[in-house]
Design an enzyme around this catalytic site. Sequence first.
Site, PDB file in Angstrom:
ATOM      1  N   SER A  68       1.690  14.488 -20.956  1.00  0.00           N
ATOM      2  CA  SER A  68       1.483  15.376 -19.811  1.00  0.00           C
ATOM      3  C   SER A  68       0.374  14.791 -18.944  1.00  0.00           C
ATOM      4  O   SER A  68      -0.313  13.852 -19.359  1.00  0.00           O
ATOM      5  CB  SER A  68       1.086  16.760 -20.333  1.00  0.00           C
ATOM      6  OG  SER A  68       0.882  17.656 -19.281  1.00  0.00           O
ATOM      7  N   LYS A  69       0.193  15.285 -17.767  1.00  0.00           N
ATOM      8  CA  LYS A  69      -0.934  14.883 -16.917  1.00  0.00           C
ATOM      9  C   LYS A  69      -1.115  15.911 -15.828  1.00  0.00           C
ATOM     10  O   LYS A  69      -0.153  16.573 -15.420  1.00  0.00           O
ATOM     11  CB  LYS A  69      -0.660  13.521 -16.279  1.00  0.00           C
ATOM     12  CG  LYS A  69      -1.911  12.808 -15.816  1.00  0.00           C
ATOM     13  CD  LYS A  69      -2.593  12.096 -16.967  1.00  0.00           C
ATOM     14  CE  LYS A  69      -3.851  11.381 -16.557  1.00  0.00           C
ATOM     15  NZ  LYS A  69      -4.309  10.486 -17.637  1.00  0.00           N
ATOM     16  N   GLY A  70      -2.332  16.034 -15.349  1.00  0.00           N
ATOM     17  CA  GLY A  70      -2.591  16.973 -14.269  1.00  0.00           C
ATOM     18  C   GLY A  70      -3.493  16.363 -13.224  1.00  0.00           C
ATOM     19  O   GLY A  70      -4.128  15.335 -13.457  1.00  0.00           O
ATOM     20  N   SER A 111       2.073  18.062 -14.914  1.00  0.00           N
ATOM     21  CA  SER A 111       3.399  17.547 -15.197  1.00  0.00           C
ATOM     22  C   SER A 111       3.582  17.367 -16.709  1.00  0.00           C
ATOM     23  O   SER A 111       2.666  16.916 -17.399  1.00  0.00           O
ATOM     24  CB  SER A 111       3.546  16.198 -14.484  1.00  0.00           C
ATOM     25  OG  SER A 111       4.772  15.637 -14.800  1.00  0.00           O
TER      26      SER A 111
END
Length: 476
Positions: A106-108, A61
């Site tokens: 962001s992050k995943g 994201s």
Amino acid sequence: MSNLKEPSFRESVDLMFNRAVALMDLSPGLEEKIRVCNATYTVRFGVRLRGAIHTFTGYRSVHSEHMEPVKGGIRYSLGVNQDEVEALAALMTYKCALVEAPFGGSKGGLCIDPRQYEEHELELITRRFAYELAKRDLIHPSQNVPAPDMGTGEREMAWIADQYARMNTTDINARACVTGKPLNAGGIAGRVEATGRGVQYALQEFFRHPEDMAKAGLSGKLDGKTVIVQGLGNVGYHAAKFLSEEDGCKVIAVIERDGAIHDENGIDIEELRNWISRHDGVSGYPTGRYVKEGSKVLEEKCDILIPAALEGVINLSNAANVKAKLIIEAANGPITAGGDEILRKKGIVIIPDMYANAGGVTVSYFEWVKNLSHIRFGRMQRRQEESRHQLVVDELEKLSESLGKTWTLDPKFKEKYLKGAGELELVRSGLDDTMRTAYQSMREVWHERDDVTDLRTAAYLVSIAKVAASYRAKGL
Ligand code: NAD
């Protein structure tokens, strides 16, 4: 049940954001632009394991691209979902702005329990996930740079870096596509300990301000303060280790997946960590009292509570029972918006996640800079610095000689003074400076504005103002 009213993690972050922007003078359009998550990519991919095809679901994201690359960890956990990844990406935007790391958020995440797989299987899965993200520039040195998070570490980051390099064989900056790598694969000294070290520096800075301590009903020094830690993983272990071994704190309880160990005499963190890695949990640990329902220990009396495991653990159902004076959110989102309100009313001071665990992204920033500059920090200056210090020591020793050696330099001082700073010292110094500066920017708002009564709102105000300024300067 009161838990039914609990908002989701992302709603919690939005509620906290809304509380802060209500105190700001932003145009509604800009406010909305900053709040929303720009994009979330969902990927489902298959990997052939144990003679069958297994399908995995992953996310990346991107919350805000006011600065690029965007940055944020990759989490491996069965609890990963779109809502969680988006909340974590938003927190990354605010965190980077607060500590002045020049990134968007962001992050995943990958829905997987990494403990159920062999190392070679995890490598296959990680490489395939990295391939799916890299081919869409969701892993890229100038676009999107992941890092470790819950369930991932140096090993996974090395696989990701190598996968990217295989797909981009002529990219001279390929190593900067991900941070948190091992030292021998382009990492930086001090990254593994960085988030826990940052928690320590944050507490040291808090304890430099008697007015702040007074708000929490605390006084004196960190030395002797009682601490409860939830989660003895990367962040919790390092924070607990440094606070107990270097600052004299007494860790009286550690809460893990399978329960908690409570010991008023203080827990030896190194020993407990070894026990956990041998027995896959705290149960059976020979000293202290074992508590099966670990989360109950969050409600025990202590000076400092460090939730360092997962989100939402202090919520509407238990916040009223929490007795700690100070909570430092080493994990992301450990307190829900509802829990936060209850704790604030009780006068418990909360050092918020976006600041408290920013040590990780700060040192990731240093690693990224190191990768782009292709040189280890300190390589040019270290010996030059040492030879200049040697000149001073030689001169002082000559003086001592001429005075008939009536005084001499303390050998310990000499050793410390003569040693030039290597990469680890420089990284720690940069991290300490970052944590101090960011704390001061938050506390200024906390103390100067009558309408700001907690550090979380202050942190949001500082960071949203920075993101807004950046959007305005770009002309949106
Ligand atoms: P980790 O996987 O290394 O450790 C998590 C620990 O929590 C493990 O020891 C695990 O057994 C324990 N745990 C899991 N569920 C639990 C439960 N229900 N009760 C008690 N303990 C439980 O993860 P980490 O990297 O230390 O991350 C922890 C938190 O810190 C996460 O919220 C993460 O987003 C945040 N964080 C991590 C970093 C980093 O650099 N690793 C940076 C910033 C924020």
